[in-house]
Design a protein around this motif. Structure first.
Motif, PDB file in Angstrom:
ATOM      1  N   GLN A   1      29.407  34.009  36.038  1.00  0.00           N
ATOM      2  CA  GLN A   1      29.820  35.107  35.183  1.00  0.00           C
ATOM      3  C   GLN A   1      30.692  34.508  34.077  1.00  0.00           C
ATOM      4  N   PRO A   2      30.443  34.875  32.800  1.00  0.00           N
ATOM      5  CA  PRO A   2      31.107  34.220  31.662  1.00  0.00           C
ATOM      6  C   PRO A   2      32.615  34.065  31.799  1.00  0.00           C
ATOM      7  N   ARG A   3      33.306  35.108  32.223  1.00  0.00           N
ATOM      8  CA  ARG A   3      34.770  35.026  32.293  1.00  0.00           C
ATOM      9  C   ARG A   3      35.205  34.089  33.419  1.00  0.00           C
ATOM     10  N   PHE A   4      34.467  34.084  34.528  1.00  0.00           N
ATOM     11  CA  PHE A   4      34.822  33.185  35.620  1.00  0.00           C
ATOM     12  C   PHE A   4      34.552  31.739  35.212  1.00  0.00           C
ATOM     13  N   ALA A   5      33.484  31.528  34.445  1.00  0.00           N
ATOM     14  CA  ALA A   5      33.187  30.183  33.951  1.00  0.00           C
ATOM     15  C   ALA A   5      34.324  29.680  33.065  1.00  0.00           C
ATOM     16  N   LEU A   6      34.889  30.583  32.251  1.00  0.00           N
ATOM     17  CA  LEU A   6      36.014  30.214  31.385  1.00  0.00           C
ATOM     18  C   LEU A   6      37.272  29.951  32.215  1.00  0.00           C
ATOM     19  N   PHE A   7      37.442  30.711  33.287  1.00  0.00           N
ATOM     20  CA  PHE A   7      38.563  30.489  34.206  1.00  0.00           C
ATOM     21  C   PHE A   7      38.437  29.102  34.844  1.00  0.00           C
ATOM     22  N   MET A   8      37.216  28.742  35.264  1.00  0.00           N
ATOM     23  CA  MET A   8      36.977  27.417  35.835  1.00  0.00           C
ATOM     24  C   MET A   8      37.321  26.327  34.824  1.00  0.00           C
ATOM     25  N   GLN A   9      36.867  26.515  33.584  1.00  0.00           N
ATOM     26  CA  GLN A   9      37.116  25.529  32.538  1.00  0.00           C
ATOM     27  C   GLN A   9      38.606  25.397  32.257  1.00  0.00           C
ATOM     28  N   ASP A  10      39.304  26.526  32.186  1.00  0.00           N
ATOM     29  CA  ASP A  10      40.725  26.526  31.859  1.00  0.00           C
ATOM     30  C   ASP A  10      41.559  25.886  32.969  1.00  0.00           C
ATOM     31  N   ASN A  11      41.065  25.981  34.206  1.00  0.00           N
ATOM     32  CA  ASN A  11      41.811  25.453  35.356  1.00  0.00           C
ATOM     33  C   ASN A  11      41.175  24.194  35.939  1.00  0.00           C
ATOM     34  N   GLN A  12      40.199  23.642  35.223  1.00  0.00           N
ATOM     35  CA  GLN A  12      39.544  22.394  35.616  1.00  0.00           C
ATOM     36  C   GLN A  12      38.993  22.463  37.044  1.00  0.00           C
ATOM     37  N   LEU A  13      38.291  23.559  37.332  1.00  0.00           N
ATOM     38  CA  LEU A  13      37.675  23.745  38.634  1.00  0.00           C
ATOM     39  C   LEU A  13      36.206  23.336  38.586  1.00  0.00           C
ATOM     40  N   ASN A  14      35.741  22.767  39.670  1.00  0.00           N
ATOM     41  CA  ASN A  14      34.343  22.373  39.797  1.00  0.00           C
ATOM     42  C   ASN A  14      33.710  23.105  40.967  1.00  0.00           C
ATOM     43  N   PRO A  15      32.369  23.221  40.994  1.00  0.00           N
ATOM     44  CA  PRO A  15      31.689  23.873  42.128  1.00  0.00           C
ATOM     45  C   PRO A  15      32.114  23.240  43.447  1.00  0.00           C
ATOM     46  N   GLY A  16      32.504  24.086  44.403  1.00  0.00           N
ATOM     47  CA  GLY A  16      32.946  23.602  45.706  1.00  0.00           C
ATOM     48  C   GLY A  16      34.448  23.498  45.837  1.00  0.00           C
ATOM     49  N   ASP A  17      35.189  23.529  44.692  1.00  0.00           N
ATOM     50  CA  ASP A  17      36.655  23.493  44.754  1.00  0.00           C
ATOM     51  C   ASP A  17      37.183  24.805  45.324  1.00  0.00           C
ATOM     52  N   ASP A  18      38.353  24.721  45.948  1.00  0.00           N
ATOM     53  CA  ASP A  18      38.953  25.963  46.443  1.00  0.00           C
ATOM     54  C   ASP A  18      39.993  26.470  45.444  1.00  0.00           C
ATOM     55  N   TYR A  19      40.195  27.769  45.453  1.00  0.00           N
ATOM     56  CA  TYR A  19      41.167  28.405  44.573  1.00  0.00           C
ATOM     57  C   TYR A  19      41.602  29.705  45.213  1.00  0.00           C
ATOM     58  N   LYS A  20      42.708  30.243  44.738  1.00  0.00           N
ATOM     59  CA  LYS A  20      43.215  31.503  45.267  1.00  0.00           C
ATOM     60  C   LYS A  20      42.710  32.641  44.388  1.00  0.00           C
ATOM     61  N   THR A  21      42.101  33.633  45.007  1.00  0.00           N
ATOM     62  CA  THR A  21      41.474  34.723  44.258  1.00  0.00           C
ATOM     63  C   THR A  21      42.444  35.413  43.312  1.00  0.00           C
ATOM     64  N   TYR A  22      43.680  35.615  43.766  1.00  0.00           N
ATOM     65  CA  TYR A  22      44.623  36.357  42.930  1.00  0.00           C
ATOM     66  C   TYR A  22      44.964  35.600  41.646  1.00  0.00           C
ATOM     67  N   GLU A  23      44.761  34.248  41.672  1.00  0.00           N
ATOM     68  CA  GLU A  23      45.022  33.477  40.463  1.00  0.00           C
ATOM     69  C   GLU A  23      44.043  33.872  39.361  1.00  0.00           C
ATOM     70  N   TYR A  24      42.782  34.118  39.740  1.00  0.00           N
ATOM     71  CA  TYR A  24      41.784  34.547  38.760  1.00  0.00           C
ATOM     72  C   TYR A  24      42.126  35.928  38.224  1.00  0.00           C
ATOM     73  N   ILE A  25      42.533  36.839  39.105  1.00  0.00           N
ATOM     74  CA  ILE A  25      42.876  38.200  38.701  1.00  0.00           C
ATOM     75  C   ILE A  25      44.075  38.187  37.754  1.00  0.00           C
ATOM     76  N   ARG A  26      45.085  37.390  38.073  1.00  0.00           N
ATOM     77  CA  ARG A  26      46.271  37.321  37.217  1.00  0.00           C
ATOM     78  C   ARG A  26      45.933  36.649  35.880  1.00  0.00           C
ATOM     79  N   TRP A  27      45.005  35.700  35.913  1.00  0.00           N
ATOM     80  CA  TRP A  27      44.567  35.029  34.683  1.00  0.00           C
ATOM     81  C   TRP A  27      43.925  36.043  33.744  1.00  0.00           C
ATOM     82  N   ILE A  28      43.064  36.902  34.293  1.00  0.00           N
ATOM     83  CA  ILE A  28      42.415  37.954  33.509  1.00  0.00           C
ATOM     84  C   ILE A  28      43.461  38.943  32.989  1.00  0.00           C
TER      85      ILE A  28
END
Length: 210
Positions: free
Chosen positions: A146-173
């Motif tokens: 999803q475009p916004r999640f892809a931008l979140f990954m790019q902004d936080n240097q995340l790659n497929p398979g990396d773990d992250y906290k869901t609320y971080e994405y929500i707060r980023w948005i």
């Protein structure tokens, strides 16, 4: 889909960003319901269902209430509104601190689209209690996101398979949404139109690309 509740002659909509309800103009509420952008509900998903009072088959006394002038302040309504704000503030704090940080992305999406919000929330809370809230969301391994999640990954240097906290994405948005609304002269509680939603995505592309 936006939820709208009618209370007397007033209409309210529920904001997931702020986790509380806000007033909305009657004309705007009716238009959104008619266009299918919102649905009229008896109570919001994050509110407790109103208790149904039992009617006792006894003598009923009808009391004629005098018409209250519009310029008279309804102190009881003000008190109830204040209590509702305080209750929602407490509920938001509990949700943000004790539940949201331990939810997976699938569980967050499940709450948004659940037919029965309370049952879904109960299931999430049981899972968190059973696992101790140690499960983190994993970035799914796929070719497209999803475009916004892809931008979140790019902004936080995340790659497929990396773990992250869901609320971080929500707060980023939420953080970027507030900045975008300010840039176009909107209040941070205002709802974005479909066209503005597209512009918000373009805004994220510019911000992340800087």
């Amino acid at each position: 889909m936006m939820e709208i509740k009618q209370k007397g002659n007033r209409y309210y909509y529920y904001s997931w960003e702020q986790m509380r309800s806000f007033p909305i103009k009657k004309s705007e509420a009716i238009e959104k319901i008619a266009n299918g952008e919102a649905k009229l509900v008896e109570y919001f998903m994050m509110e407790a269902a109103p208790e149904v009072e039992e009617v006792v088959a006894e003598e009923v006394i009808v009391v004629e209430e005098k018409e209250v002038k519009s310029n008279v302040i309804d102190f009881q309504a003000k008190k109830e509104e204040k209590q509702q704000r305080e209750d929602m503030k407490k509920a938001k704090e509990i949700f943000n601190q004790e539940i949201l940080p331990y939810m997976t992305s699938a569980e967050v999406n499940g709450l948004f689209y659940a037919d029965n919000f309370k049952e879904e929330m109960f299931r999430v809370m049981i899972r968190i209690k059973r696992t101790g809230g140690k499960i983190l969301s994993l970035v799914p391994k796929r070719n497209k996101y999803q475009p916004r999640f892809a931008l979140f990954m790019q902004d936080n240097q995340l790659n497929p398979g990396d773990d992250y906290k869901t609320y971080e994405y929500i707060r980023w948005i939420d953080r970027h949404s507030a900045a975008f609304k300010k840039s176009i002269g909107k209040h941070y509680l205002d709802i974005l139109t479909p066209n503005e939603q597209d512009k918000f995505t373009d805004y994220l592309v510019e911000v992340v690309g800087e």
